[in-house]
Motif scaffolding. Structure first.
Motif, PDB file in Angstrom:
ATOM      1  N   UNK A  13       0.810  -1.222   0.000  1.00  0.00           N
ATOM      2  CA  UNK A  13       0.000   0.000   0.000  1.00  0.00           C
ATOM      3  C   UNK A  13       0.845   1.274   0.000  1.00  0.00           C
ATOM      4  N   UNK A  14       1.982   1.275   0.707  1.00  0.00           N
ATOM      5  CA  UNK A  14       2.848   2.451   0.711  1.00  0.00           C
ATOM      6  C   UNK A  14       3.500   2.655  -0.660  1.00  0.00           C
ATOM      7  N   UNK A  15       3.907   1.562  -1.293  1.00  0.00           N
ATOM      8  CA  UNK A  15       4.482   1.665  -2.634  1.00  0.00           C
ATOM      9  C   UNK A  15       3.451   2.220  -3.618  1.00  0.00           C
ATOM     10  N   UNK A  16       2.233   1.707  -3.526  1.00  0.00           N
ATOM     11  CA  UNK A  16       1.170   2.194  -4.403  1.00  0.00           C
ATOM     12  C   UNK A  16       0.859   3.664  -4.145  1.00  0.00           C
ATOM     13  N   UNK A  17       0.892   4.061  -2.882  1.00  0.00           N
ATOM     14  CA  UNK A  17       0.605   5.454  -2.551  1.00  0.00           C
ATOM     15  C   UNK A  17       1.638   6.381  -3.178  1.00  0.00           C
ATOM     16  N   UNK A  18       2.911   5.995  -3.106  1.00  0.00           N
ATOM     17  CA  UNK A  18       3.946   6.837  -3.694  1.00  0.00           C
ATOM     18  C   UNK A  18       3.792   6.887  -5.211  1.00  0.00           C
ATOM     19  N   UNK A  19       3.459   5.746  -5.827  1.00  0.00           N
ATOM     20  CA  UNK A  19       3.221   5.720  -7.275  1.00  0.00           C
ATOM     21  C   UNK A  19       2.109   6.692  -7.646  1.00  0.00           C
ATOM     22  N   UNK A  20       1.021   6.653  -6.898  1.00  0.00           N
ATOM     23  CA  UNK A  20      -0.134   7.492  -7.220  1.00  0.00           C
ATOM     24  C   UNK A  20       0.122   8.969  -6.957  1.00  0.00           C
ATOM     25  N   UNK A  21       1.052   9.267  -6.057  1.00  0.00           N
ATOM     26  CA  UNK A  21       1.368  10.658  -5.757  1.00  0.00           C
ATOM     27  C   UNK A  21       2.423  11.237  -6.700  1.00  0.00           C
ATOM     28  N   UNK A  22       3.018  10.377  -7.534  1.00  0.00           N
ATOM     29  CA  UNK A  22       4.029  10.839  -8.491  1.00  0.00           C
ATOM     30  C   UNK A  22       3.346  11.070  -9.826  1.00  0.00           C
ATOM     31  N   UNK A  23       3.237  12.306 -10.226  1.00  0.00           N
ATOM     32  CA  UNK A  23       2.400  12.639 -11.375  1.00  0.00           C
ATOM     33  C   UNK A  23       3.014  12.261 -12.719  1.00  0.00           C
ATOM     34  N   UNK A  24       4.349  12.282 -12.806  1.00  0.00           N
ATOM     35  CA  UNK A  24       5.013  11.983 -14.070  1.00  0.00           C
ATOM     36  C   UNK A  24       6.070  10.912 -13.831  1.00  0.00           C
ATOM     37  N   UNK A  25       5.956   9.813 -14.569  1.00  0.00           N
ATOM     38  CA  UNK A  25       6.889   8.686 -14.423  1.00  0.00           C
ATOM     39  C   UNK A  25       7.840   8.651 -15.613  1.00  0.00           C
ATOM     40  N   UNK A  26       8.899   7.856 -15.484  1.00  0.00           N
ATOM     41  CA  UNK A  26       9.829   7.637 -16.585  1.00  0.00           C
ATOM     42  C   UNK A  26       9.756   6.168 -16.993  1.00  0.00           C
ATOM     43  N   UNK A  27       9.404   5.925 -18.236  1.00  0.00           N
ATOM     44  CA  UNK A  27       9.353   4.572 -18.796  1.00  0.00           C
ATOM     45  C   UNK A  27      10.651   4.314 -19.548  1.00  0.00           C
ATOM     46  N   UNK A  28      11.370   3.258 -19.153  1.00  0.00           N
ATOM     47  CA  UNK A  28      12.669   2.951 -19.744  1.00  0.00           C
ATOM     48  C   UNK A  28      12.624   1.553 -20.345  1.00  0.00           C
ATOM     49  N   UNK A  29      13.076   1.415 -21.588  1.00  0.00           N
ATOM     50  CA  UNK A  29      13.141   0.116 -22.254  1.00  0.00           C
ATOM     51  C   UNK A  29      14.457  -0.006 -23.017  1.00  0.00           C
ATOM     52  N   UNK A  30      14.809  -1.250 -23.322  1.00  0.00           N
ATOM     53  CA  UNK A  30      15.955  -1.530 -24.191  1.00  0.00           C
ATOM     54  C   UNK A  30      15.470  -2.490 -25.272  1.00  0.00           C
ATOM     55  N   UNK A  31      15.691  -2.127 -26.535  1.00  0.00           N
ATOM     56  CA  UNK A  31      15.261  -2.974 -27.641  1.00  0.00           C
ATOM     57  C   UNK A  31      16.163  -2.785 -28.837  1.00  0.00           C
ATOM     58  N   UNK A  32      15.624  -3.065 -30.013  1.00  0.00           N
ATOM     59  CA  UNK A  32      16.410  -2.933 -31.235  1.00  0.00           C
ATOM     60  C   UNK A  32      16.871  -1.500 -31.471  1.00  0.00           C
TER      61      UNK A  32
END
Length: 215
Positions: A13-32
Motif C-alpha cells: 500500500x505504501x508503494x502504491x501510494x507513492x506511485x499514485x502521488x508521483x504525477x510523471x513517471x519515466x518509462x525505460x526500455x531496451x530494444x532494437x
C-alpha cells in the motif's frame, strides 16, 4: 536500484501510494532501437495482479511502443520528493566535523512486460480516466467529452496504449535513517525551514523520533 537495508521499504500500500502521488513517471526500455526513455503520466490499478497494473499511452510516432510490443522488459521510475542535505544540518558537524553532503529522496521502481493496444474504446477509456484524475481538483474540470468527437477520434489514432502488469517493485526511502536521532531531527528541521517548497515537502516525510538504522 541500489537500496541499502536502512532505506528499503516493501509495504505494497505504501508503494502504491507513492506511485499514485508521483504525477510523471519515466518509462525505460531496451530494444532494437537501443536504450529509450519517455516521461509519462500513468494510471495505477492496484487490484489488477499481485502488484497492480500500470496503464499509459505513447505517441504512435514514438517508436518506444515497438519495444513494448516486442516483449522488452520495462522499467518504470517514480521519483517523488527529493532534497539536498547540507552537513550543516547535523549536530554532529559541531561535535567532530566528520560529515559530508548527501541527497534524500523517495523512489519506486516497477518492472514488467507490457501489452500494447490500439483499440479505440480502450484508448478512450484510458485517456478519459487519466484526464479525470488530473482535472478532479479544478473547480470546473475539463472532460474528454468536452471536445468534438471527431477531433478526439483523430487524436486517438495518433497514440498507442499499454498495460503493464507489475512483476516486481522496489521502494527506496532515503531519509537519513543511517544517522543518529539528533542528526535526523536536524535534517528535518533544516529542510522544513528552507524557502524551497521541494525541501519542505521532503521534510514532511521524515518522521518525528526516527530511530537510528544500520548502514
Amino acid at each position: 536500484m541500489y537500496t541499502p537495508r536502512a532505506f528499503a521499504f516493501d509495504d505494497l500500500p505504501e508503494l502504491h501510494q507513492l506511485i499514485q502521488h508521483t504525477r510523471l513517471a519515466q518509462l525505460v526500455t531496451v530494444g532494437e532501437q537501443g536504450l529509450q526513455a519517455s516521461h509519462l503520466p500513468l494510471l495505477l490499478k492496484p487490484d489488477e495482479g499481485p502488484h497492480g497494473t500500470l496503464y499509459g499511452h505513447l505517441a504512435k510516432a514514438n517508436r518506444q511502443w515497438q519495444d513494448l510490443q516486442s516483449g522488452s522488459q520495462a522499467l518504470v521510475i517514480f521519483a517523488s520528493a527529493e532534497a539536498y542535505v547540507s552537513p550543516s544540518f547535523y549536530p554532529a558537524k559541531a561535535e567532530h566535523g566528520k560529515v559530508v553532503p548527501t541527497w534524500n529522496y523517495l523512489a519506486v521502481h516497477a518492472y514488467g512486460q507490457a501489452d500494447v493496444f490500439t483499440d479505440t474504446e480502450r484508448l478512450l477509456a484510458l485517456v478519459s480516466a487519466l484526464t479525470d484524475r488530473h482535472e478532479s481538483a479544478r473547480a470546473q474540470p475539463w472532460k474528454v467529452s468536452d471536445a468534438p468527437d471527431d477531433y478526439i477520434q483523430g487524436m486517438l489514432k495518433a497514440i498507442v496504449g499499454f498495460a503493464l502488469p507489475i512483476e516486481r517493485l522496489l521502494g527506496k526511502r532515503k531519509l537519513s535513517q543511517n544517522r543518529s536521532a539528533a542528526d535526523i531531527a536536524g535534517v528535518r528541521d533544516g529542510l522544513a525551514a528552507s524557502p524551497d517548497v521541494r525541501d519542505q515537502t521532503l521534510a514532511r516525510f521524515i518522521p518525528q523520533g526516527a530511530p537510528h538504522a544500520p548502514d
